[in-house]
Design a protein around this motif. Structure first.
Motif, PDB file in Angstrom:
ATOM      1  N   UNK A  54       1.009  -1.004   0.408  1.00 52.93           N
ATOM      2  CA  UNK A  54       0.004   0.006  -0.025  1.00 52.93           C
ATOM      3  C   UNK A  54       0.762   1.219  -0.059  1.00 52.93           C
ATOM      4  N   UNK A  55       0.727   2.258  -0.884  1.00 56.40           N
ATOM      5  CA  UNK A  55       1.563   3.375  -0.813  1.00 56.40           C
ATOM      6  C   UNK A  55       1.422   4.121   0.330  1.00 56.40           C
ATOM      7  N   UNK A  56       0.266   4.621   0.901  1.00 57.28           N
ATOM      8  CA  UNK A  56      -0.108   5.762   2.122  1.00 57.28           C
ATOM      9  C   UNK A  56      -0.294   4.679   3.094  1.00 57.28           C
ATOM     10  N   UNK A  57       0.501   4.676   4.032  1.00 53.69           N
ATOM     11  CA  UNK A  57       0.582   4.046   5.367  1.00 53.69           C
ATOM     12  C   UNK A  57       0.225   5.030   6.476  1.00 53.69           C
ATOM     13  N   UNK A  58      -1.171   5.788   6.220  1.00 51.74           N
ATOM     14  CA  UNK A  58      -1.371   6.719   7.127  1.00 51.74           C
ATOM     15  C   UNK A  58      -0.548   7.727   7.135  1.00 51.74           C
ATOM     16  N   UNK A  59       0.517   8.153   8.204  1.00 54.55           N
ATOM     17  CA  UNK A  59       1.166   9.571   7.947  1.00 54.55           C
ATOM     18  C   UNK A  59       2.609   9.241   7.546  1.00 54.55           C
ATOM     19  N   UNK A  60       2.693   7.992   6.730  1.00 58.39           N
ATOM     20  CA  UNK A  60       3.941   7.849   6.178  1.00 58.39           C
ATOM     21  C   UNK A  60       3.575   7.076   4.765  1.00 58.39           C
ATOM     22  N   UNK A  61       4.711   7.153   3.697  1.00 59.50           N
ATOM     23  CA  UNK A  61       4.745   6.645   2.462  1.00 59.50           C
ATOM     24  C   UNK A  61       5.399   5.366   2.574  1.00 59.50           C
ATOM     25  N   UNK A  62       5.117   4.366   1.935  1.00 62.68           N
ATOM     26  CA  UNK A  62       5.736   3.020   1.782  1.00 62.68           C
ATOM     27  C   UNK A  62       7.366   2.963   0.969  1.00 62.68           C
ATOM     28  N   UNK A  63       7.751   4.125   0.540  1.00 62.95           N
ATOM     29  CA  UNK A  63       8.874   4.164  -0.092  1.00 62.95           C
ATOM     30  C   UNK A  63      10.141   3.546   0.404  1.00 62.95           C
ATOM     31  N   UNK A  78       1.900  -3.072  -6.156  1.00 66.57           N
ATOM     32  CA  UNK A  78       1.386  -1.755  -5.464  1.00 66.57           C
ATOM     33  C   UNK A  78      -0.058  -1.799  -5.353  1.00 66.57           C
ATOM     34  N   UNK A  79      -0.822  -1.867  -4.088  1.00 68.18           N
ATOM     35  CA  UNK A  79      -2.237  -1.990  -4.127  1.00 68.18           C
ATOM     36  C   UNK A  79      -2.377  -0.453  -3.521  1.00 68.18           C
ATOM     37  N   UNK A  80      -2.991   0.260  -4.569  1.00 67.06           N
ATOM     38  CA  UNK A  80      -3.298   1.782  -4.283  1.00 67.06           C
ATOM     39  C   UNK A  80      -4.504   2.246  -5.174  1.00 67.06           C
ATOM     40  N   UNK A  81      -5.212   3.388  -4.375  1.00 63.13           N
ATOM     41  CA  UNK A  81      -6.109   4.067  -5.403  1.00 63.13           C
ATOM     42  C   UNK A  81      -5.506   5.022  -5.928  1.00 63.13           C
ATOM     43  N   UNK A  88       3.713   9.915  -5.626  1.00 64.72           N
ATOM     44  CA  UNK A  88       3.253   9.857  -4.032  1.00 64.72           C
ATOM     45  C   UNK A  88       4.409   9.134  -2.950  1.00 64.72           C
ATOM     46  N   UNK A  89       4.504   8.049  -3.975  1.00 62.31           N
ATOM     47  CA  UNK A  89       5.825   7.196  -3.175  1.00 62.31           C
ATOM     48  C   UNK A  89       7.003   7.189  -3.952  1.00 62.31           C
ATOM     49  N   UNK A  90       7.227   8.050  -4.758  1.00 63.24           N
ATOM     50  CA  UNK A  90       8.766   8.104  -5.527  1.00 63.24           C
ATOM     51  C   UNK A  90       8.881   7.257  -6.457  1.00 63.24           C
ATOM     52  N   UNK A  91       9.867   7.621  -7.364  1.00 67.10           N
ATOM     53  CA  UNK A  91      10.454   6.611  -8.498  1.00 67.10           C
ATOM     54  C   UNK A  91      10.704   5.220  -8.496  1.00 67.10           C
ATOM     55  N   UNK A  92      10.939   5.180  -7.113  1.00 66.74           N
ATOM     56  CA  UNK A  92      11.013   3.522  -6.850  1.00 66.74           C
ATOM     57  C   UNK A  92       9.900   2.691  -7.341  1.00 66.74           C
ATOM     58  N   UNK A  93       8.640   3.296  -7.313  1.00 66.84           N
ATOM     59  CA  UNK A  93       7.493   2.603  -7.448  1.00 66.84           C
ATOM     60  C   UNK A  93       7.073   2.618  -9.077  1.00 66.84           C
ATOM     61  N   UNK A  94       7.956   3.516  -9.793  1.00 70.16           N
ATOM     62  CA  UNK A  94       7.631   3.515 -11.442  1.00 70.16           C
ATOM     63  C   UNK A  94       7.861   2.120 -12.063  1.00 70.16           C
ATOM     64  N   UNK A  95       6.645   1.852 -12.643  1.00 65.04           N
ATOM     65  CA  UNK A  95       6.690   0.258 -13.475  1.00 65.04           C
ATOM     66  C   UNK A  95       6.375  -0.862 -12.528  1.00 65.04           C
ATOM     67  N   UNK A  96       6.123  -0.597 -11.319  1.00 60.49           N
ATOM     68  CA  UNK A  96       5.609  -1.790 -10.525  1.00 60.49           C
ATOM     69  C   UNK A  96       4.266  -2.024 -11.027  1.00 60.49           C
ATOM     70  N   UNK A  99      -2.399  -2.823  -8.567  1.00 65.62           N
ATOM     71  CA  UNK A  99      -3.472  -3.457  -8.323  1.00 65.62           C
ATOM     72  C   UNK A  99      -4.949  -2.524  -8.151  1.00 65.62           C
ATOM     73  N   UNK A 100      -4.687  -1.344  -7.645  1.00 63.75           N
ATOM     74  CA  UNK A 100      -5.639  -0.586  -7.635  1.00 63.75           C
ATOM     75  C   UNK A 100      -6.514  -0.873  -6.033  1.00 63.75           C
ATOM     76  N   UNK A 101      -7.334  -0.130  -5.688  1.00 63.23           N
ATOM     77  CA  UNK A 101      -8.138  -0.192  -4.583  1.00 63.23           C
ATOM     78  C   UNK A 101      -9.589   0.136  -5.042  1.00 63.23           C
ATOM     79  N   UNK A 102     -10.606  -0.473  -4.725  1.00 68.29           N
ATOM     80  CA  UNK A 102     -10.649  -1.604  -3.838  1.00 68.29           C
ATOM     81  C   UNK A 102     -10.017  -2.678  -4.757  1.00 68.29           C
ATOM     82  N   UNK A 103      -9.418  -3.760  -3.928  1.00 64.80           N
ATOM     83  CA  UNK A 103      -8.723  -4.752  -4.447  1.00 64.80           C
ATOM     84  C   UNK A 103      -9.817  -5.727  -5.158  1.00 64.80           C
TER      85      UNK A 103
END
Length: 115
Positions: A54-63, A78-81, A88-96, A99-103
């Motif tokens: 999940x990209x957004x973990x409340x007050x922090x990003x999964x980066x 990545x499971x994210x809306x 939001x999570x930075x370039x490390x997530x590019x190309x992953x 899945x989207x949300x809801x899953x």
């Protein structure tokens, strides 16, 4: 060989649903981890075959978790809306695979098959 997957998700009910879905398809779930710290601690204990983040973990990003996985050579989806999680999570997530949300089961399994 068992397929292990680290699930990083801060919403308890969503994490429970994901865990049950993955286990019904033969995955061994590590976690779920509700925070970056818990996820990194789990990675220190042993590397999974794959991860679902999940990209957004409340007050922090999964980066930091994505960076650790990439460094260790562990593929992740990545499971994210967010339409573009890397914004939001930075370039490390590019190309992953995303899945989207809801899953949805089919989309999740297709993303994991890409890994």
């Amino acid at each position: 060989m068992s397929r292990t997957i680290l699930v990083v998700e801060d919403d308890f009910l969503v994490a429970l649903d994901i865990t049950q879905l993955l286990e019904s398809h033969g995955w061994v779930v590590i976690g779920p981890a509700p925070s970056v710290k818990v996820a990194l601690d789990l990675l220190d204990a042993g590397l999974p075959s794959a991860a679902l983040l999940d990209v957004n973990l409340g007050k922090e990003m999964v980066t930091p978790v994505a960076e650790a996985l990439k460094l260790a050579g562990v593929p992740f989806a990545v499971a994210s809306a967010y339409e573009k999680p890397e914004q939001f999570g930075g370039p490390v997530l590019t190309g992953a695979p995303t899945v989207g949300k809801p899953i949805k089961e089919r989309r999740l399994l297709a993303a994991l098959a890409q890994l």
